[in-house]
Design an enzyme around this catalytic site. Structure first.
Site, PDB file in Angstrom:
ATOM      1  N   TYR A  86      21.868  49.460   4.917  1.00  7.30           N
ATOM      2  CA  TYR A  86      21.548  49.470   3.492  1.00  7.30           C
ATOM      3  C   TYR A  86      22.097  50.730   2.836  1.00  7.30           C
ATOM      4  O   TYR A  86      22.626  50.677   1.727  1.00  7.30           O
ATOM      5  CB  TYR A  86      20.027  49.393   3.276  1.00  7.30           C
ATOM      6  CG  TYR A  86      19.673  49.239   1.817  1.00  7.30           C
ATOM      7  CD1 TYR A  86      19.609  47.976   1.235  1.00  7.30           C
ATOM      8  CD2 TYR A  86      19.459  50.358   1.008  1.00  7.30           C
ATOM      9  CE1 TYR A  86      19.331  47.825  -0.109  1.00  7.30           C
ATOM     10  CE2 TYR A  86      19.173  50.216  -0.346  1.00  7.30           C
ATOM     11  CZ  TYR A  86      19.107  48.950  -0.899  1.00  7.30           C
ATOM     12  OH  TYR A  86      18.838  48.803  -2.230  1.00  7.30           O
ATOM     13  N   PHE A 138      40.009  43.493 -23.708  1.00  4.70           N
ATOM     14  CA  PHE A 138      39.802  42.463 -22.690  1.00  4.70           C
ATOM     15  C   PHE A 138      38.396  41.915 -22.889  1.00  4.70           C
ATOM     16  O   PHE A 138      37.482  42.646 -23.271  1.00  4.70           O
ATOM     17  CB  PHE A 138      40.016  42.967 -21.259  1.00  4.70           C
ATOM     18  CG  PHE A 138      39.875  41.825 -20.285  1.00  4.70           C
ATOM     19  CD1 PHE A 138      40.845  40.842 -20.230  1.00  4.70           C
ATOM     20  CD2 PHE A 138      38.740  41.681 -19.510  1.00  4.70           C
ATOM     21  CE1 PHE A 138      40.688  39.725 -19.402  1.00  4.70           C
ATOM     22  CE2 PHE A 138      38.583  40.572 -18.673  1.00  4.70           C
ATOM     23  CZ  PHE A 138      39.558  39.602 -18.615  1.00  4.70           C
ATOM     24  N   THR A 139      38.226  40.629 -22.616  1.00  7.97           N
ATOM     25  CA  THR A 139      36.989  39.908 -22.962  1.00  7.97           C
ATOM     26  C   THR A 139      35.719  40.621 -22.478  1.00  7.97           C
ATOM     27  O   THR A 139      34.875  41.018 -23.285  1.00  7.97           O
ATOM     28  CB  THR A 139      37.050  38.476 -22.380  1.00  7.97           C
ATOM     29  OG1 THR A 139      37.337  38.567 -20.977  1.00  7.97           O
ATOM     30  CG2 THR A 139      38.136  37.658 -23.059  1.00  7.97           C
ATOM     31  N   ASP A 229      41.382  51.243 -17.367  1.00  8.50           N
ATOM     32  CA  ASP A 229      41.140  49.984 -16.668  1.00  8.50           C
ATOM     33  C   ASP A 229      42.290  49.840 -15.677  1.00  8.50           C
ATOM     34  O   ASP A 229      43.409  49.458 -16.033  1.00  8.50           O
ATOM     35  CB  ASP A 229      41.113  48.821 -17.665  1.00  8.50           C
ATOM     36  CG  ASP A 229      40.799  47.496 -16.984  1.00  8.50           C
ATOM     37  OD1 ASP A 229      40.994  47.390 -15.756  1.00  8.50           O
ATOM     38  OD2 ASP A 229      40.367  46.563 -17.689  1.00  8.50           O
ATOM     39  N   LYS A 272      41.799  42.018  -8.136  1.00  6.85           N
ATOM     40  CA  LYS A 272      43.217  41.856  -8.501  1.00  6.85           C
ATOM     41  C   LYS A 272      44.086  42.717  -7.583  1.00  6.85           C
ATOM     42  O   LYS A 272      44.212  42.425  -6.408  1.00  6.85           O
ATOM     43  CB  LYS A 272      43.418  42.227  -9.974  1.00  6.85           C
ATOM     44  CG  LYS A 272      42.993  41.130 -10.949  1.00  6.85           C
ATOM     45  CD  LYS A 272      41.536  41.178 -11.257  1.00  6.85           C
ATOM     46  CE  LYS A 272      41.138  40.403 -12.487  1.00  6.85           C
ATOM     47  NZ  LYS A 272      39.686  40.420 -12.698  1.00  6.85           N
ATOM     48  N   ARG A 396      44.221  31.710 -23.472  1.00  9.55           N
ATOM     49  CA  ARG A 396      44.047  33.088 -23.921  1.00  9.55           C
ATOM     50  C   ARG A 396      44.448  33.136 -25.384  1.00  9.55           C
ATOM     51  O   ARG A 396      45.558  33.519 -25.741  1.00  9.55           O
ATOM     52  CB  ARG A 396      44.893  34.067 -23.096  1.00  9.55           C
ATOM     53  CG  ARG A 396      44.485  34.195 -21.649  1.00  9.55           C
ATOM     54  CD  ARG A 396      43.349  35.158 -21.359  1.00  9.55           C
ATOM     55  NE  ARG A 396      42.003  34.646 -21.510  1.00  9.55           N
ATOM     56  CZ  ARG A 396      40.945  35.140 -20.843  1.00  9.55           C
ATOM     57  NH1 ARG A 396      41.091  36.112 -19.963  1.00  9.55           N
ATOM     58  NH2 ARG A 396      39.744  34.681 -21.058  1.00  9.55           N
ATOM     59  N   PHE A 463      34.659  31.168 -23.894  1.00 10.08           N
ATOM     60  CA  PHE A 463      35.755  30.454 -23.225  1.00 10.08           C
ATOM     61  C   PHE A 463      35.380  29.945 -21.843  1.00 10.08           C
ATOM     62  O   PHE A 463      35.924  28.966 -21.370  1.00 10.08           O
ATOM     63  CB  PHE A 463      37.000  31.356 -23.125  1.00 10.08           C
ATOM     64  CG  PHE A 463      36.743  32.658 -22.418  1.00 10.08           C
ATOM     65  CD1 PHE A 463      36.256  33.750 -23.114  1.00 10.08           C
ATOM     66  CD2 PHE A 463      36.991  32.795 -21.067  1.00 10.08           C
ATOM     67  CE1 PHE A 463      35.998  34.952 -22.461  1.00 10.08           C
ATOM     68  CE2 PHE A 463      36.742  33.987 -20.403  1.00 10.08           C
ATOM     69  CZ  PHE A 463      36.233  35.062 -21.103  1.00 10.08           C
TER      70      PHE A 463
HETATM   71  N1  F0G Z   1      39.673  44.234 -16.828  1.00 16.44           N
HETATM   72  C1  F0G Z   1      40.712  43.409 -16.775  1.00 16.44           C
HETATM   73  C2  F0G Z   1      42.026  43.859 -17.315  1.00 16.44           C
HETATM   74  C3  F0G Z   1      40.570  42.129 -16.230  1.00 16.44           C
HETATM   75  O1  F0G Z   1      41.619  41.333 -16.196  1.00 16.44           O
HETATM   76  C4  F0G Z   1      39.303  41.733 -15.733  1.00 16.44           C
HETATM   77  C5  F0G Z   1      39.112  40.411 -15.195  1.00 16.44           C
HETATM   78  C6  F0G Z   1      38.238  42.631 -15.809  1.00 16.44           C
HETATM   79  C7  F0G Z   1      38.465  43.877 -16.352  1.00 16.44           C
HETATM   80  C8  F0G Z   1      36.846  42.268 -15.341  1.00 16.44           C
HETATM   81  O2  F0G Z   1      36.791  42.248 -13.953  1.00 16.44           O
HETATM   82  O3  F0G Z   1      36.374  39.842 -13.384  1.00 16.44           O
HETATM   83  O4  F0G Z   1      36.066  41.655 -11.710  1.00 16.44           O
HETATM   84  O5  F0G Z   1      34.473  41.403 -13.564  1.00 16.44           O
HETATM   85  N2  F0G Z   1      39.940  39.480 -15.366  1.00 16.44           N
HETATM   86  C9  F0G Z   1      39.900  38.157 -14.791  1.00 16.44           C
HETATM   87  C10 F0G Z   1      41.077  37.379 -15.290  1.00 16.44           C
HETATM   88  C11 F0G Z   1      38.599  37.451 -14.890  1.00 16.44           C
HETATM   89  O6  F0G Z   1      41.155  36.192 -14.965  1.00 16.44           O
HETATM   90  O7  F0G Z   1      41.948  37.939 -15.949  1.00 16.44           O
HETATM   91  P1  F0G Z   1      35.881  41.222 -13.128  1.00 16.44           P
END
Ligand code: F0G
Length: 472
Positions: A86, A138-139, A229, A272, A396, A463
């Site tokens: 843990y 970013f979303t 990021d 990624k 997108r 989305f």
């Molecule tokens: N920042 C970027 C540039 C991303 O592309 C993503 C995720 C995140 C942050 C968030 O990270 O998913 O690990 O919580 N992008 C995915 C995509 C979901 O399909 O582009 P996460």
């Protein structure tokens, strides 16, 4: 006598020597193309939203490059070395060392994935009412910044909003836009610069080293922090190596570390670049921010030495970081994306140029010019591609952009795109050929495409779960 057909290798067709991936395949996962009737039923059941498809109904899955990488044999071996204590797992210390070595930050907080780290940083570094300046949004990133009380302002160069502009570093920050916010709001009202390399929503476009250096100088004058990021920074580093004077002879590892040295910390979706199926981290140089984030991680993610990951996941992640910075890996990865882009460009299919690091972005505005943006042309295009060939892509555009929190109206982004996202080390050149031909078939049938209407809209990140029906 029949004329002799001379097959050409892909390298010959594109006037270069062919390259190949620096790996061979050891294990395979069968996939199959569902029958046309099933494709039709599946997209209806999914409300014309590719996020709601079952993966068994998908042939080639280009929804995302997130968590979809193939791990190496070394990473799989690493899973067996999981220390599931843990507290104080040995795998955490391997991860911490890998982040310190390759990214250069001092303090590391593990999280379950990228948005976990975004949540912690947003809470630790934003005071309600402060601005957060980003090179496009970013979303999940913007949502966490807004939920923490931040006000997002886009400071990316104008070229990024133009899919046809061939600027080599379309992810760059426009320093005049930053200066304008400083002049208007005052430096104390800026929480930090939220810098992404590459910029996902702009098409996987890179930031140059010159730009981050100049941004650092500007921010130093006002005491403003820069958080990165770093989700696709290895890919960003390749573009610097290829396009920026003085970097051709530097390794990806050297370029990555130099870039990070101009920032105060980073968050990471390890799903990624880091080549794992789940995981993330936040890393900073500021002891106070670290202290806050390390305190918050136990509330939202898990203890500060696992942050929501199993020990084995952290081991695979630490190994993934060492593989990510290998020049031949990243060249083959981006090279495969570019190969698909070359085919589509050759056939005059409108895509975002230049081709970015992780995906091809189809320009739905130019492909379906007859559909107004509030009929969701990119959403409709993604559904058509699935119906043609069982290929899953992602919208997108206006659906992803969501609603303006002030007015409640749709945000109308300049870019209305469909992303064909290439998972790392998963598909072959033959898969890319199949994808290119499917896109061409959908493009050729573009005149008969109809728009969609949204029949269900979730409040957050719509989305992912919104549902649609074709316009009558
Ligand atoms: N920042 C970027 C540039 C991303 O592309 C993503 C995720 C995140 C942050 C968030 O990270 O998913 O690990 O919580 N992008 C995915 C995509 C979901 O399909 O582009 P996460």
């Amino acid at each position: 006598m029949a004329e002799k057909v001379i097959p050409k290798t892909m390298g010959q067709q594109f006037g270069r020597r062919s390259w190949a991936e620096p790996w061979k395949i050891k294990m395979v996962e069968p996939i199959n193309l569902p029958k046309p009737e099933r494709l039709q039923a599946a997209i209806q059941e999914a409300g014309y939203n590719t996020f709601l498809l079952k993966s068994e109904d998908v042939y080639i899955d280009l929804l995302t490059d997130s968590g979809t990488s193939a791990m190496s044999d070394r990473q799989w071996a690493g899973l067996m070395l999981g220390d599931e204590a843990y507290a104080g797992s040995v795998n955490f210390y391997h991860l911490e060392e890998a982040v310190q070595t390759y990214y250069g930050y001092q303090y590391v907080v593990p999280t379950h994935q990228g948005r976990g780290a975004e949540h912690l940083l947003s809470k630790a570094a934003i005071q309600p009412g402060q601005f957060v300046l980003g090179n496009m949004y970013f979303t999940t990133t913007r949502l966490h910044q807004e939920l923490a009380g931040g006000v997002f302002a886009d400071v990316i160069i104008d070229a990024a909003h133009d899919p046809e502009n061939e600027h080599p570093f379309k992810g760059n920050v426009d320093l005049d836009k930053v200066q304008a916010v400083i002049d208007r709001a005052g430096a104390a009202n800026i929480a930090y610069i939220s810098l992404a390399g590459t910029v996902n929503m702009a098409g996987g476009q890179p930031v140059s080293m010159a730009n981050v250096k100049a941004l650092r100088e500007l921010c130093d004058r006002y005491g403003i922090k820069i958080y990165l990021d770093a989700t696709r920074m290895a890919e960003n580093s390749l573009f610097i190596q290829e396009r920026e004077a003085g970097y051709a002879g530097k390794s990806i590892a050297e370029i990555l570390k130099e870039f990070c040295s101009y920032t105060d910390g980073a968050w990471m979706s390890a799903k990624k670049d880091n080549l794992v199926n789940i995981g993330g981290w936040l890393a900073v140089n500021d002891a106070e921010v670290f202290d806050l984030a390390r305190n918050l991680v136990v509330v939202y993610e898990g203890l500060h030495t696992y942050g929501g990951m199993a020990g084995r996941d952290m081991e695979a992640l630490a190994i993934g970081i060492t593989e990510m910075v290998q020049d031949d890996h990243i060249r083959a990865r981006v090279g495969q994306v570019r190969y698909l882009g070359d085919l589509l460009t050759y056939w005059d299919i409108p895509i975002v140029k230049p081709v970015g690091g992780h995906a091809i972005f189809l320009d739905a505005k130019r492909i379906y010019p007859h559909l107004p943006q509030n009929q969701f042309p990119a959403q409709a295009l993604a559904a058509s591609l699935y119906l043609d060939s069982g290929i899953r892509s992602m919208e997108r555009g206006i659906v992803s952009a969501g609603r303006d929190p002030e007015t409640g109206d749709h945000r109308y982004p300049e870019l209305e795109l469909v992303r064909l996202t290439i998972p790392r080390r998963v598909y072959t050149q033959a898969h890319m050929d199949v994808v290119a031909e499917a896109v061409k078939a959908v493009y050729d049938a573009r005149a008969s495409a109809v728009g969609l209407k949204m029949v269900y809209e979730p409040k957050y990140l719509r989305f992912f779960q919104a549902r649609f029906e074709p316009m009558p």
